[in-house]
Structures are given as C-alpha cells and as structure tokens.
Design a protein around this motif. Structure first.
Motif, PDB file in Angstrom:
ATOM      1  N   LYS A  15      29.768  14.195  55.693  1.00 12.21           N
ATOM      2  CA  LYS A  15      29.538  15.608  55.415  1.00 12.21           C
ATOM      3  C   LYS A  15      30.681  16.136  54.547  1.00 12.21           C
ATOM      4  CE  LYS A  15      27.091  16.620  59.720  1.00 12.21           C
ATOM      5  NZ  LYS A  15      27.093  17.434  60.955  1.00 12.21           N
ATOM      6  N   ALA A  16      30.328  17.076  53.699  1.00 16.41           N
ATOM      7  CA  ALA A  16      31.359  17.670  52.843  1.00 16.41           C
ATOM      8  C   ALA A  16      32.413  18.337  53.724  1.00 16.41           C
ATOM      9  CB  ALA A  16      30.725  18.700  51.913  1.00 16.41           C
ATOM     10  N   ALA A  17      33.649  18.023  53.421  1.00  8.56           N
ATOM     11  CA  ALA A  17      34.736  18.580  54.219  1.00  8.56           C
ATOM     12  C   ALA A  17      34.764  20.094  54.068  1.00  8.56           C
ATOM     13  CB  ALA A  17      36.071  17.982  53.769  1.00  8.56           C
ATOM     14  N   GLN A  18      34.877  20.760  55.187  1.00  3.65           N
ATOM     15  CA  GLN A  18      34.959  22.206  55.138  1.00  3.65           C
ATOM     16  C   GLN A  18      36.305  22.621  54.569  1.00  3.65           C
ATOM     17  OE1 GLN A  18      34.216  23.684  59.058  1.00  3.65           O
ATOM     18  NE2 GLN A  18      32.006  23.399  58.897  1.00  3.65           N
ATOM     19  N   ARG A  19      36.276  23.697  53.803  1.00  8.51           N
ATOM     20  CA  ARG A  19      37.510  24.186  53.197  1.00  8.51           C
ATOM     21  C   ARG A  19      38.455  24.694  54.274  1.00  8.51           C
ATOM     22  NH1 ARG A  19      40.132  28.763  51.484  1.00  8.51           N
ATOM     23  NH2 ARG A  19      38.645  30.132  52.527  1.00  8.51           N
ATOM     24  N   GLN A  20      39.667  24.171  54.243  1.00  6.05           N
ATOM     25  CA  GLN A  20      40.670  24.634  55.189  1.00  6.05           C
ATOM     26  C   GLN A  20      41.301  25.916  54.657  1.00  6.05           C
ATOM     27  OE1 GLN A  20      41.334  23.267  58.248  1.00  6.05           O
ATOM     28  NE2 GLN A  20      39.530  22.028  57.749  1.00  6.05           N
ATOM     29  N   PRO A  21      41.371  26.945  55.468  1.00 10.76           N
ATOM     30  CA  PRO A  21      41.971  28.193  54.989  1.00 10.76           C
ATOM     31  C   PRO A  21      43.417  27.985  54.562  1.00 10.76           C
ATOM     32  CG  PRO A  21      40.827  28.518  57.086  1.00 10.76           C
ATOM     33  CD  PRO A  21      40.905  27.046  56.854  1.00 10.76           C
ATOM     34  N   GLY A  46      37.110  39.727  52.116  1.00  5.05           N
ATOM     35  CA  GLY A  46      37.534  38.613  51.257  1.00  5.05           C
ATOM     36  C   GLY A  46      38.940  38.756  50.715  1.00  5.05           C
ATOM     37  N   THR A  47      39.632  39.824  51.107  1.00  6.74           N
ATOM     38  CA  THR A  47      40.955  40.102  50.545  1.00  6.74           C
ATOM     39  C   THR A  47      41.994  39.046  50.910  1.00  6.74           C
ATOM     40  OG1 THR A  47      40.557  42.472  50.383  1.00  6.74           O
ATOM     41  CG2 THR A  47      42.861  41.765  50.518  1.00  6.74           C
ATOM     42  N   PRO A  48      42.082  38.569  52.156  1.00  8.01           N
ATOM     43  CA  PRO A  48      43.088  37.534  52.444  1.00  8.01           C
ATOM     44  C   PRO A  48      42.953  36.294  51.567  1.00  8.01           C
ATOM     45  CG  PRO A  48      42.303  38.497  54.487  1.00  8.01           C
ATOM     46  CD  PRO A  48      41.431  39.043  53.398  1.00  8.01           C
ATOM     47  N   ALA A  49      41.710  35.854  51.340  1.00  7.89           N
ATOM     48  CA  ALA A  49      41.508  34.665  50.496  1.00  7.89           C
ATOM     49  C   ALA A  49      41.875  34.964  49.045  1.00  7.89           C
ATOM     50  CB  ALA A  49      40.058  34.198  50.593  1.00  7.89           C
ATOM     51  N   ARG A  50      41.505  36.152  48.558  1.00 10.64           N
ATOM     52  CA  ARG A  50      41.847  36.506  47.173  1.00 10.64           C
ATOM     53  C   ARG A  50      43.355  36.619  47.006  1.00 10.64           C
ATOM     54  NH1 ARG A  50      37.010  39.722  47.658  1.00 10.64           N
ATOM     55  NH2 ARG A  50      38.234  41.429  48.561  1.00 10.64           N
ATOM     56  N   TRP A  51      44.026  37.224  47.987  1.00  7.31           N
ATOM     57  CA  TRP A  51      45.479  37.394  47.936  1.00  7.31           C
ATOM     58  C   TRP A  51      46.165  36.030  47.928  1.00  7.31           C
ATOM     59  CZ3 TRP A  51      49.615  36.578  51.464  1.00  7.31           C
ATOM     60  CH2 TRP A  51      50.784  37.307  51.213  1.00  7.31           C
ATOM     61  N   ALA A  52      45.685  35.123  48.772  1.00  2.00           N
ATOM     62  CA  ALA A  52      46.258  33.774  48.826  1.00  2.00           C
ATOM     63  C   ALA A  52      46.072  33.052  47.498  1.00  2.00           C
ATOM     64  CB  ALA A  52      45.615  32.979  49.966  1.00  2.00           C
ATOM     65  N   ARG A  53      44.871  33.169  46.918  1.00  5.71           N
ATOM     66  CA  ARG A  53      44.619  32.496  45.631  1.00  5.71           C
ATOM     67  C   ARG A  53      45.539  33.042  44.555  1.00  5.71           C
ATOM     68  NH1 ARG A  53      39.154  32.950  47.180  1.00  5.71           N
ATOM     69  NH2 ARG A  53      38.849  34.733  45.788  1.00  5.71           N
ATOM     70  N   TRP A  54      45.769  34.371  44.574  1.00  7.32           N
ATOM     71  CA  TRP A  54      46.636  34.959  43.549  1.00  7.32           C
ATOM     72  C   TRP A  54      48.053  34.402  43.651  1.00  7.32           C
ATOM     73  CZ3 TRP A  54      51.230  37.601  43.704  1.00  7.32           C
ATOM     74  CH2 TRP A  54      51.665  38.087  42.468  1.00  7.32           C
TER      75      TRP A  54
END
Length: 205
Positions: A15-21, A46-54
């Motif tokens: 199975k495709a590995a789930q994305r780890q936060p 979705g802000t925590p994920a967007r902030w982390a990506r930035w």
C-alpha cells in the motif's frame, strides 16, 4: 498427470505509504491553540501544513550553480551589480526582513557570471540571519569565487521585527563591507558613483 497447485500467498503490491506529518505542523497547531484559535476551523484546517511547507521551502532553497567564471584581462576595472532584492529571516524574532543588495569587485584574472551574484545573495539570505552577517557572508563568497580580495557589498534592509513590534516604526538599516582596494576612499567613491540613488540611500528605496 496431476498438476502442482501454488498455495502460496499471492503477491500484493504494498500500500502507498501514508504521508507522515511534518513535525513543524505540530508546532503550528500548538501555536494556533496558544493564540486562542481553533486549528480545525474553516480557514485554518490546512494552515499547519502550509506553514510547515513554507519553512521547509524557504530554508532548503537551492540557488543553483554559483561557479561560472570567465577570463578577464583587466585588474583595475570595477564591476558593480545593484538592485538585487532578497528576503531573509531575523534570527532574533523569526520575522522577515528584505534587503536591497549591491555587490562590487575588481576582477583578478576572471569575472563571475552576472546571475551568480543574485544566486549568492539568495543562498545566504534563505536562512536565519543578521543583516550584518548577510553582508559579510556575501562578500566572503564573492571573494572565494572570483579569487579577488577587492570586494564591496552594500545592503539596505527593512526589518519587520522593528516595523511590526517594539517601536513599530519602519526604518532602513544600511550595512557595508569594504575589502582590499575598496578601503581606498577614491576607489570607494568610484564604486558609490556607479550606484543608483536607491542603493545608496539618497533617494526612495
């Protein structure tokens, strides 16, 4: 004649590995909670994920090749590149600051490709910085790549850590590094005369 029957477990693709936060997402969620916000509400979910990506995108910036040089016969001409705009992050408050960067040098047998000056400035800006160190870091890299000891770097910065907090007053900070021949007032004056007014602080930034 009987036939062998394969009773082994059939191959199933994994199975495709789930994305780890990203661990930064947890920090962002905690920040929002401390600020009295609901990380699950519409607009913030979705802000925590967007902030982390930035943060990852900014601090892992890759400027590309820096080392394209060309032969130069002159060792007395001054090369000046101005108007390089970069963003960096104040390491004291984790707030952005912008810088208008001007770089000058006297070639010692080779000249650096024009785009490399902007790449050098961005490489050193995309990290937690002080403007004073940014100015010196750029000078160090230009000296290394050009093999020239005659380097000038002038930065004019506007810092949100001053404009948004504390005194809450916008201001422009100027830092400059003079090395080698640029310690000579005459050479320094020649360099400054090449710059637009916005780079020297005598006109609008």
């Amino acid at each position: 004649m009987g036939h062998d029957v394969d009773t082994s477990t059939p191959f199933l693709p994994p199975k495709a590995a789930q994305r780890q936060p990203d661990p930064l997402e947890r920090i962002a969620r905690e920040l929002l909670l401390e600020l009295g916000e609901d990380p699950e509400r519409e607009g913030l979910s979705g802000t925590p994920a967007r902030w982390a990506r930035w943060w990852r995108e900014f601090t892992t910036y890759e400027p590309g090749s820096l080392e394209t040089v060309f032969e130069s016969a002159s060792t007395t001409e001054t090369v000046c590149v101005s108007g390089i705009e970069v963003w960096s992050l104040c390491e004291h408050h984790l707030l952005p600051f912008s810088c208008n960067v001007t770089i000058g040098y006297r070639p010692q047998g080779q000249v650096l490709g024009l785009s490399k000056f902007a790449r050098i400035a961005h490489q050193h800006a995309h990290r937690l910085q002080l403007q004073e160190r940014l100015t010196s870091d750029i000078a160090d890299m230009v000296a290394k790549l050009t093999a020239s000891a005659d380097i000038a770097v002038l930065c004019r910065g506007e810092h949100l850590c001053m404009a948004m907090r504390g005194i809450r007053t916008p201001a422009t900070m100027t830092t400059v590094t003079w090395r080698g021949a640029f310690a000579d007032p005459a050479v320094r004056a020649e360099f400054l005369a090449l710059l637009p007014s916005s780079a020297t602080g005598t006109g609008p930034h």
